[in-house]
Design a protein around this motif. Sequence first.
Motif, PDB file in Angstrom:
ATOM      1  N   ILE A 126      -4.044 -73.615 -57.050  1.00 16.71           N
ATOM      2  CA  ILE A 126      -4.264 -72.423 -56.080  1.00 16.71           C
ATOM      3  C   ILE A 126      -5.879 -72.035 -56.296  1.00 16.71           C
ATOM      4  N   LEU A 127      -6.191 -71.604 -54.946  1.00 16.97           N
ATOM      5  CA  LEU A 127      -7.655 -71.269 -54.707  1.00 16.97           C
ATOM      6  C   LEU A 127      -7.492 -69.929 -54.097  1.00 16.97           C
ATOM      7  N   GLU A 128      -8.062 -68.794 -54.687  1.00 16.89           N
ATOM      8  CA  GLU A 128      -7.794 -67.601 -54.099  1.00 16.89           C
ATOM      9  C   GLU A 128      -9.290 -66.619 -54.191  1.00 16.89           C
ATOM     10  N   ASP A 129      -9.193 -65.678 -53.673  1.00 19.46           N
ATOM     11  CA  ASP A 129     -10.381 -64.850 -53.346  1.00 19.46           C
ATOM     12  C   ASP A 129     -11.526 -65.762 -52.758  1.00 19.46           C
ATOM     13  N   ALA A 130     -12.844 -65.568 -53.250  1.00 17.10           N
ATOM     14  CA  ALA A 130     -13.929 -66.477 -52.618  1.00 17.10           C
ATOM     15  C   ALA A 130     -13.628 -67.790 -52.622  1.00 17.10           C
ATOM     16  N   ALA A 131     -12.785 -68.295 -53.778  1.00 14.06           N
ATOM     17  CA  ALA A 131     -12.538 -69.648 -53.793  1.00 14.06           C
ATOM     18  C   ALA A 131     -11.749 -70.387 -52.389  1.00 14.06           C
ATOM     19  N   ALA A 132     -10.931 -69.218 -51.858  1.00 15.09           N
ATOM     20  CA  ALA A 132     -10.279 -69.867 -50.777  1.00 15.09           C
ATOM     21  C   ALA A 132     -11.016 -70.392 -49.738  1.00 15.09           C
ATOM     22  N   ASP A 133     -12.412 -70.021 -49.652  1.00 15.50           N
ATOM     23  CA  ASP A 133     -13.157 -70.632 -48.573  1.00 15.50           C
ATOM     24  C   ASP A 133     -13.079 -72.126 -48.775  1.00 15.50           C
ATOM     25  N   MET A 134     -12.803 -72.684 -50.125  1.00 13.39           N
ATOM     26  CA  MET A 134     -12.898 -74.080 -50.307  1.00 13.39           C
ATOM     27  C   MET A 134     -11.790 -74.870 -50.035  1.00 13.39           C
ATOM     28  N   ILE A 135     -10.828 -74.249 -49.617  1.00 18.58           N
ATOM     29  CA  ILE A 135      -9.427 -74.932 -49.296  1.00 18.58           C
ATOM     30  C   ILE A 135      -9.647 -76.114 -48.589  1.00 18.58           C
ATOM     31  N   GLY A 136      -9.995 -76.140 -47.596  1.00 17.70           N
ATOM     32  CA  GLY A 136     -10.205 -77.431 -46.684  1.00 17.70           C
ATOM     33  C   GLY A 136     -11.458 -78.348 -47.095  1.00 17.70           C
ATOM     34  N   THR A 137     -12.432 -77.907 -47.648  1.00 16.96           N
ATOM     35  CA  THR A 137     -13.348 -78.751 -48.452  1.00 16.96           C
ATOM     36  C   THR A 137     -12.798 -79.591 -49.413  1.00 16.96           C
ATOM     37  N   VAL A 138     -11.916 -78.943 -50.449  1.00 19.37           N
ATOM     38  CA  VAL A 138     -11.242 -79.776 -51.470  1.00 19.37           C
ATOM     39  C   VAL A 138     -10.266 -80.665 -51.046  1.00 19.37           C
ATOM     40  N   GLU A 139      -9.411 -80.425 -50.148  1.00 22.32           N
ATOM     41  CA  GLU A 139      -8.468 -81.272 -49.338  1.00 22.32           C
ATOM     42  C   GLU A 139      -9.107 -82.537 -48.803  1.00 22.32           C
ATOM     43  N   ALA A 140     -10.234 -82.201 -48.113  1.00 24.45           N
ATOM     44  CA  ALA A 140     -11.180 -83.496 -47.640  1.00 24.45           C
ATOM     45  C   ALA A 140     -11.532 -84.376 -48.614  1.00 24.45           C
ATOM     46  N   ALA A 141     -12.013 -83.467 -49.771  1.00 26.96           N
ATOM     47  CA  ALA A 141     -12.537 -84.549 -51.113  1.00 26.96           C
ATOM     48  C   ALA A 141     -11.506 -85.494 -51.675  1.00 26.96           C
ATOM     49  N   LEU A 142     -10.121 -84.770 -51.848  1.00 25.94           N
ATOM     50  CA  LEU A 142      -9.139 -85.439 -52.378  1.00 25.94           C
ATOM     51  C   LEU A 142      -8.889 -86.527 -51.442  1.00 25.94           C
ATOM     52  N   ILE A 143      -8.624 -86.499 -50.271  1.00 26.08           N
ATOM     53  CA  ILE A 143      -8.206 -87.503 -49.392  1.00 26.08           C
ATOM     54  C   ILE A 143      -9.291 -88.819 -49.313  1.00 26.08           C
ATOM     55  N   ARG A 144     -10.473 -88.090 -49.363  1.00 25.72           N
ATOM     56  CA  ARG A 144     -11.695 -89.368 -49.383  1.00 25.72           C
ATOM     57  C   ARG A 144     -11.594 -89.943 -50.809  1.00 25.72           C
ATOM     58  N   GLU A 145     -11.148 -89.209 -51.935  1.00 26.75           N
ATOM     59  CA  GLU A 145     -11.167 -89.814 -53.271  1.00 26.75           C
ATOM     60  C   GLU A 145      -9.990 -90.891 -53.144  1.00 26.75           C
ATOM     61  N   TYR A 146      -8.909 -90.675 -52.818  1.00 25.32           N
ATOM     62  CA  TYR A 146      -7.716 -91.393 -53.345  1.00 25.32           C
ATOM     63  C   TYR A 146      -6.933 -92.020 -51.721  1.00 25.32           C
ATOM     64  N   LYS A 147      -7.532 -91.740 -50.556  1.00 28.87           N
ATOM     65  CA  LYS A 147      -7.083 -92.220 -49.347  1.00 28.87           C
ATOM     66  C   LYS A 147      -5.636 -92.470 -49.560  1.00 28.87           C
ATOM     67  N   PRO A 148      -4.631 -91.406 -49.426  1.00 24.23           N
ATOM     68  CA  PRO A 148      -3.313 -91.615 -49.492  1.00 24.23           C
ATOM     69  C   PRO A 148      -2.812 -92.048 -48.077  1.00 24.23           C
ATOM     70  N   ILE A 149      -1.941 -92.993 -48.441  1.00 26.27           N
ATOM     71  CA  ILE A 149      -1.334 -93.737 -47.087  1.00 26.27           C
ATOM     72  C   ILE A 149      -0.820 -92.874 -46.128  1.00 26.27           C
ATOM     73  N   TRP A 150      -0.100 -91.781 -46.246  1.00 26.65           N
ATOM     74  CA  TRP A 150       0.450 -90.833 -45.344  1.00 26.65           C
ATOM     75  C   TRP A 150      -0.749 -90.058 -44.641  1.00 26.65           C
ATOM     76  N   ASN A 151      -1.913 -89.830 -45.245  1.00 26.67           N
ATOM     77  CA  ASN A 151      -3.040 -89.146 -44.683  1.00 26.67           C
ATOM     78  C   ASN A 151      -4.001 -90.504 -43.821  1.00 26.67           C
TER      79      ASN A 151
END
Length: 208
Positions: A126-151
């Motif tokens: 959960i990312l809230e308050d000012a950290a909510a601005d990082m949601i898209g960035t964290v998602e992209a970082a996890l996709i780059r890290e793990y390259k999930p097949i459905w992504n």
Amino acid sequence: MAVPIIFEREKHVYHSDYFAEIIKDTIRFFNGTPVYCLPPPAKFEGAGVYALYYIGKSQYYRYLYQLNRLNFVQPIYVGKAVPRGWRQARLQKASNELYLRLCDHFKSVSQVNNLDTIDFRCRFMILEDAAADMIGTVEAALIREYKPIWNSCIDGFGNHDPGKGRYEQSKSEWDILHPGRKWADKLNSNQYSLDMIEHKVSSYYENE
């Protein structure tokens, strides 16, 4: 003020070791969060980032079964849920978007013919308050890290019902590989063949 004549790209490039370390820290935190069945056992407020893990024995995902049967190390899908009003910069404090998104995915899996909801687990941050601005960035970082097949290979799991009057579009690769979603069955055409998609899946894991 005079307009610069010479373009210098380096003057526009942002560099920050702090920013890179923050991303690494969010991934470390994410990987330490508890893992639950899908959906989680209690409704909760918040938006953020999540991952789904597969532990079943589908012919398509034997690689994931081997990796995840003892520990959850390789997501099959990574996604995000932003707060209500986020895109219009009109955030509403009370939001359960992340929980609802996980429930939506449970519904998708429960409708298809060749997957079982008991074979899925999830973790989320959960990312809230000012950290909510990082949601898209964290998602992209996890996709780059793990390259999930459905992504990264099979597209369409995160799609939604396009609505009445828009069913002329093609089924996604995911809906051809995993048929059964009621709204996807209304789509009129198939751009992809099952053989082609199955080959993509097998080739993807061969390259891992």
